[in-house]
Design a protein around this motif. Structure first.
Motif, PDB file in Angstrom:
ATOM      1  N   THR A 280       0.629  -1.184  -0.076  1.00 35.33           N
ATOM      2  CA  THR A 280       0.054  -0.046   0.061  1.00 35.33           C
ATOM      3  C   THR A 280       0.909   1.281  -0.080  1.00 35.33           C
ATOM      4  O   THR A 280       0.626   2.252  -0.607  1.00 35.33           O
ATOM      5  CB  THR A 280      -0.912  -0.100   1.294  1.00 35.33           C
ATOM      6  OG1 THR A 280       0.010  -0.122   2.347  1.00 35.33           O
ATOM      7  CG2 THR A 280      -2.023  -1.040   1.315  1.00 35.33           C
ATOM      8  N   HIS A 281       2.033   1.388   0.734  1.00 33.41           N
ATOM      9  CA  HIS A 281       2.740   2.311   0.835  1.00 33.41           C
ATOM     10  C   HIS A 281       4.276   2.035   0.087  1.00 33.41           C
ATOM     11  O   HIS A 281       4.965   1.184   0.558  1.00 33.41           O
ATOM     12  CB  HIS A 281       3.142   2.719   2.270  1.00 33.41           C
ATOM     13  CG  HIS A 281       2.071   3.351   2.928  1.00 33.41           C
ATOM     14  ND1 HIS A 281       0.749   2.613   3.121  1.00 33.41           N
ATOM     15  CD2 HIS A 281       1.822   4.676   3.613  1.00 33.41           C
ATOM     16  CE1 HIS A 281      -0.215   3.503   3.810  1.00 33.41           C
ATOM     17  NE2 HIS A 281       0.510   4.635   4.013  1.00 33.41           N
ATOM     18  N   LEU A 282       4.631   3.078  -0.477  1.00 34.33           N
ATOM     19  CA  LEU A 282       6.027   2.931  -1.083  1.00 34.33           C
ATOM     20  C   LEU A 282       6.602   4.171  -0.958  1.00 34.33           C
ATOM     21  O   LEU A 282       6.139   5.456  -1.369  1.00 34.33           O
ATOM     22  CB  LEU A 282       6.204   2.526  -2.657  1.00 34.33           C
ATOM     23  CG  LEU A 282       7.204   2.468  -3.260  1.00 34.33           C
ATOM     24  CD1 LEU A 282       8.224   1.415  -2.472  1.00 34.33           C
ATOM     25  CD2 LEU A 282       7.227   2.270  -4.957  1.00 34.33           C
ATOM     26  N   ASP A 283       7.861   4.301  -0.369  1.00 35.48           N
ATOM     27  CA  ASP A 283       8.633   5.383  -0.176  1.00 35.48           C
ATOM     28  C   ASP A 283       9.964   5.491  -0.902  1.00 35.48           C
ATOM     29  O   ASP A 283      10.682   4.721  -0.359  1.00 35.48           O
ATOM     30  CB  ASP A 283       8.820   5.822   1.357  1.00 35.48           C
ATOM     31  CG  ASP A 283       9.266   7.181   1.772  1.00 35.48           C
ATOM     32  OD1 ASP A 283       9.885   7.745   1.098  1.00 35.48           O
ATOM     33  OD2 ASP A 283       9.096   7.636   2.891  1.00 35.48           O
ATOM     34  N   VAL A 284       9.892   6.001  -2.001  1.00 27.55           N
ATOM     35  CA  VAL A 284      11.075   6.288  -2.710  1.00 27.55           C
ATOM     36  C   VAL A 284      11.683   7.818  -2.758  1.00 27.55           C
ATOM     37  O   VAL A 284      12.257   8.198  -3.704  1.00 27.55           O
ATOM     38  CB  VAL A 284      11.176   5.702  -4.081  1.00 27.55           C
ATOM     39  CG1 VAL A 284      10.909   4.340  -4.014  1.00 27.55           C
ATOM     40  CG2 VAL A 284       9.942   6.394  -4.913  1.00 27.55           C
ATOM     41  N   SER A 285      11.597   8.493  -1.727  1.00 29.89           N
ATOM     42  CA  SER A 285      11.883   9.674  -1.578  1.00 29.89           C
ATOM     43  C   SER A 285      13.286   9.931  -1.487  1.00 29.89           C
ATOM     44  O   SER A 285      14.062   9.010  -0.931  1.00 29.89           O
ATOM     45  CB  SER A 285      11.014  10.537  -0.459  1.00 29.89           C
ATOM     46  OG  SER A 285      11.319  10.015   0.959  1.00 29.89           O
ATOM     47  N   ARG A 286      14.188  11.030  -1.671  1.00 29.10           N
ATOM     48  CA  ARG A 286      15.275  11.169  -1.580  1.00 29.10           C
ATOM     49  C   ARG A 286      16.027  10.370  -2.364  1.00 29.10           C
ATOM     50  O   ARG A 286      17.307   9.484  -1.826  1.00 29.10           O
ATOM     51  CB  ARG A 286      15.706  11.273  -0.044  1.00 29.10           C
ATOM     52  CG  ARG A 286      15.071  12.437   0.711  1.00 29.10           C
ATOM     53  CD  ARG A 286      15.541  12.538   2.004  1.00 29.10           C
ATOM     54  NE  ARG A 286      15.125  11.215   2.925  1.00 29.10           N
ATOM     55  CZ  ARG A 286      15.906  10.629   3.618  1.00 29.10           C
ATOM     56  NH1 ARG A 286      17.238  10.830   3.495  1.00 29.10           N
ATOM     57  NH2 ARG A 286      15.586   9.726   4.071  1.00 29.10           N
ATOM     58  N   THR A 287      15.594  10.018  -3.540  1.00 31.49           N
ATOM     59  CA  THR A 287      16.545   9.143  -4.287  1.00 31.49           C
ATOM     60  C   THR A 287      16.987  10.011  -5.807  1.00 31.49           C
ATOM     61  O   THR A 287      16.856  11.313  -5.634  1.00 31.49           O
ATOM     62  CB  THR A 287      15.629   8.043  -4.879  1.00 31.49           C
ATOM     63  OG1 THR A 287      14.152   8.475  -5.335  1.00 31.49           O
ATOM     64  CG2 THR A 287      15.512   7.033  -3.674  1.00 31.49           C
ATOM     65  N   SER A 288      17.590   9.308  -6.565  1.00 30.43           N
ATOM     66  CA  SER A 288      18.122  10.101  -7.763  1.00 30.43           C
ATOM     67  C   SER A 288      17.186   9.769  -9.098  1.00 30.43           C
ATOM     68  O   SER A 288      17.760  10.010 -10.224  1.00 30.43           O
ATOM     69  CB  SER A 288      19.593   9.596  -7.991  1.00 30.43           C
ATOM     70  OG  SER A 288      20.415   9.990  -6.963  1.00 30.43           O
ATOM     71  N   TYR A 289      16.095   9.607  -9.023  1.00 28.88           N
ATOM     72  CA  TYR A 289      15.071   9.360 -10.082  1.00 28.88           C
ATOM     73  C   TYR A 289      15.038  10.654 -10.865  1.00 28.88           C
ATOM     74  O   TYR A 289      14.651  11.583 -10.250  1.00 28.88           O
ATOM     75  CB  TYR A 289      13.660   8.915  -9.713  1.00 28.88           C
ATOM     76  CG  TYR A 289      13.861   7.506  -8.970  1.00 28.88           C
ATOM     77  CD1 TYR A 289      14.479   6.369  -9.632  1.00 28.88           C
ATOM     78  CD2 TYR A 289      13.006   7.144  -7.693  1.00 28.88           C
ATOM     79  CE1 TYR A 289      14.655   5.314  -8.978  1.00 28.88           C
ATOM     80  CE2 TYR A 289      12.920   6.134  -7.204  1.00 28.88           C
ATOM     81  CZ  TYR A 289      13.756   5.123  -7.866  1.00 28.88           C
ATOM     82  OH  TYR A 289      13.748   3.627  -7.335  1.00 28.88           O
ATOM     83  N   SER A 290      15.204  10.546 -12.222  1.00 27.41           N
ATOM     84  CA  SER A 290      15.273  11.852 -12.925  1.00 27.41           C
ATOM     85  C   SER A 290      14.093  11.700 -13.841  1.00 27.41           C
ATOM     86  O   SER A 290      13.915  12.696 -14.632  1.00 27.41           O
ATOM     87  CB  SER A 290      16.588  12.153 -13.416  1.00 27.41           C
ATOM     88  OG  SER A 290      17.042  11.275 -13.980  1.00 27.41           O
ATOM     89  N   SER A 291      13.581  10.443 -14.095  1.00 25.95           N
ATOM     90  CA  SER A 291      12.715  10.324 -15.155  1.00 25.95           C
ATOM     91  C   SER A 291      12.057   8.994 -15.079  1.00 25.95           C
ATOM     92  O   SER A 291      12.478   8.365 -14.351  1.00 25.95           O
ATOM     93  CB  SER A 291      13.359  10.258 -16.678  1.00 25.95           C
ATOM     94  OG  SER A 291      14.182   8.942 -16.804  1.00 25.95           O
TER      95      SER A 291
END
Ligand SMILES: *[C@@H]1O[C@H](CO)[C@@H](O)[C@H](O)[C@H]1NC(C)=O
Ligand SMILES: *[C@@H]1O[C@H](CO)[C@@H](O)[C@H](O)[C@H]1NC(C)=O
Ligand SMILES: *[C@@H]1O[C@H](CO)[C@@H](O)[C@H](O)[C@H]1NC(C)=O
Ligand SMILES: *[C@@H]1O[C@H](CO)[C@@H](O)[C@H](O)[C@H]1NC(C)=O
Ligand SMILES: *[C@@H]1O[C@H](CO)[C@@H](O)[C@H](O)[C@H]1NC(C)=O
Length: 440
Positions: A280-291
């Motif tokens: 239900t919850h996915l936290d992928v904050s503070r990563t280097s995703y650019s696209s």
């Protein structure tokens, strides 16, 4: 253990405490009426200097006991153990501070305590290999349900194999953060950690310089519902291994927090979590995703997605339609156009929006935060396009203060408008015209 000292006289004994903060001095003073346990709860902080066994034996129950063990002295650990022996009941939540366990003997002193409590927190724990093994053996089969260690220093080489039969099946919740390994090059972790991580419903291993959690391990974690591995060194290369690539793993997981890792490929993430059918919850904050790719697959249960503080310049229909909460703050976004029918909360602060996104694609949106962007103006019709918006935070933008805008905004700020603006009048400062610059 600096600070002042205080002597407290108990009703059934004699105790000397070194108190190390103004707060504990008062608390310590409060120890005098020992016969009234309420005066002691919920928490007090001490450095133990002396304790007569039995002193606190009659006080019951204590809600939360914090004990500063401090230093290397075995005698101090023994004292702490004697005190804990008297105050520890299954209901008591024990916090030990500055505990240095160099060897087998030091650990044994805590044996009795550990058998009685259900909830243990340790702040600043240092363990050698020998102590780790005996520490783990102490935990074998005991009813402890929650163990939290903040600040763990491992002085050994990870040779814990002798503890590999430890039964931790009662331990529902393990929280470990801020791990330092003194000799990282020699640290081999020769033993498998399976026995250690197998049973928890809630497992957090945070800021531990972990670069891999093996598939072998995650496959054993059949009860785990909550996994937090934030602030580690996981990458797009090691993540597939942790998630067993296309194989099954972590089948009961609901919350995955992988914030603050070295991740760049959002499509890899989407591909790997799709099989977590209860997520239900996915936290992928503070990563280097650019696209993000044009389309993605996700578990149909996904409600919460946090990609704040990444490097996204655009978003695509890759984002799951099932979201209720979406955090995209502190990216490089200029616009947001995507239909999300059940979205309740959208966070867009710290981007480069020039105008408010149109509300029509978000018929259920209740909360919108869009502070610190480059909005010049917005009007009633913009707000009215959001059918259910209740709260908005849009301060710290570059507002052009026309009469019309000011007349419109004012009632919203004081709460008499349709939408509550909740971040305070002082965050709404005119950028232009020049003669109004800086006015709230
Ligand atoms: C157990 O410890 C946690 C902190 O790790 C605390 O939040 C919780 O309230 C404690 N539970 C009980 C029953 O004391
Ligand atoms: C941790 O505890 C040790 C004593 O065991 C103490 O010397 C050290 O200063 C403590 N470290 C922190 C960060 O509090
Ligand atoms: C523990 O380690 C020993 C020695 O390597 C091994 O033979 C044994 O199977 C292990 N036990 C478990 C429960 O993993
Ligand atoms: C994930 O971890 C970060 C940092 O530790 C924390 O701020 C955030 O609230 C966590 N997210 C969830 C969904 O628990
Ligand atoms: C998203 O993650 C950030 C950083 O970890 C955190 O500060 C923020 O509160 C999270 N957002 C929501 C809506 O939980």
């Amino acid at each position: 253990m600096g600070g002042g000292g205080a002597t407290c006289w108990g009703a059934s004994g004699f105790v000397v405490w070194g108190c190390w903060s103004a707060q504990s001095l008062t608390r310590c003073g409060g120890l005098t009426p020992l016969l009234s346990p309420a005066a002691l709860a919920p928490a007090w902080h001490h450095a133990v200097i002396g304790y007569d066994s039995g002193t606190f034996g009659d006080i019951w129950p204590l809600g939360h006991v914090t004990l500063n063990v401090g230093g290397l002295l075995l005698s101090k650990i023994a004292l702490a153990a004697a005190l804990l022996h008297d105050v520890c009941y299954p209901e008591t939540w024990i916090t030990l501070v500055d505990l240095h366990l160099p060897n087998y003997v030091s650990v044994q002193l805590l044996k009795d305590t550990f058998r009685r409590i259900r909830n243990l927190s340790i702040r600043n724990l240092s363990l050698s290999d020998e102590a780790t093994v005996s520490f783990l053996l102490l935990l074998d089969g005991i009813p402890l349900r929650s163990l939290s260690i903040v600040g763990l220093t491992l002085t050994g080489e990870g040779r814990w194999i002798r503890a590999n039969r430890t039964d931790l099946s009662s331990l529902d919740k393990l929280f470990v953060s801020d791990v330092t390994i003194i000799d990282i090059l020699k640290f081999a972790m020769t033993s498998e950690l399976m026995f250690l991580l197998q049973y928890q419903k809630k497992l957090s291993i945070i800021n531990a310089k972990m670069f891999l959690l093996s598939c072998y391990l995650t496959q054993m974690m059949v009860d785990t519902e909550y996994l937090d591995v934030s602030d580690n060194l996981l990458t797009d290369l090691t993540l597939p291994y942790m998630m067993c690539d296309s194989g099954e793993t972590l089948q009961n997981l609901r919350v995955l927090n992988i914030s603050g890792n070295h991740l760049k490929s959002f499509s890899t993430m989407s591909r790997l979590v799709t099989k977590l059918t209860g997520l239900t919850h996915l936290d992928v904050s503070r990563t280097s995703y650019s696209s993000m790719p044009p389309s993605c697959t996700w578990p149909s249960t996904m409600r919460y997605l946090n990609i704040s503080r990444a490097k996204l310049a655009t978003i695509t229909p890759c984002l799951p339609k099932s979201l209720e909460v979406l955090d995209l703050s502190y990216n490089d976004l200029k616009e947001f156009v995507l239909t999300l029918p059940i979205l309740r909360e959208l966070h867009l602060s710290g981007n480069k929006f020039l105008r408010l996104p149109a509300g029509r694609p978000y018929p259920n949106l209740q909360t919108l935060t869009i502070q610190s962007n480059t909005l010049n103006v917005f009007g009633l019709s913009d707000l009215q396009s959001y059918r259910r918006l209740e709260n908005m935070e849009a301060g710290h933008n570059k507002f052009v203060c026309s009469c019309e805008f000011v007349t419109f905004l004012h009632p919203q700020l004081v709460g008499s408008g349709d939408v509550k603006i909740t971040d305070g009048k002082q965050s709404y400062v005119c950028d232009s015209p020049l003669y109004l610059q800086g006015e709230a």
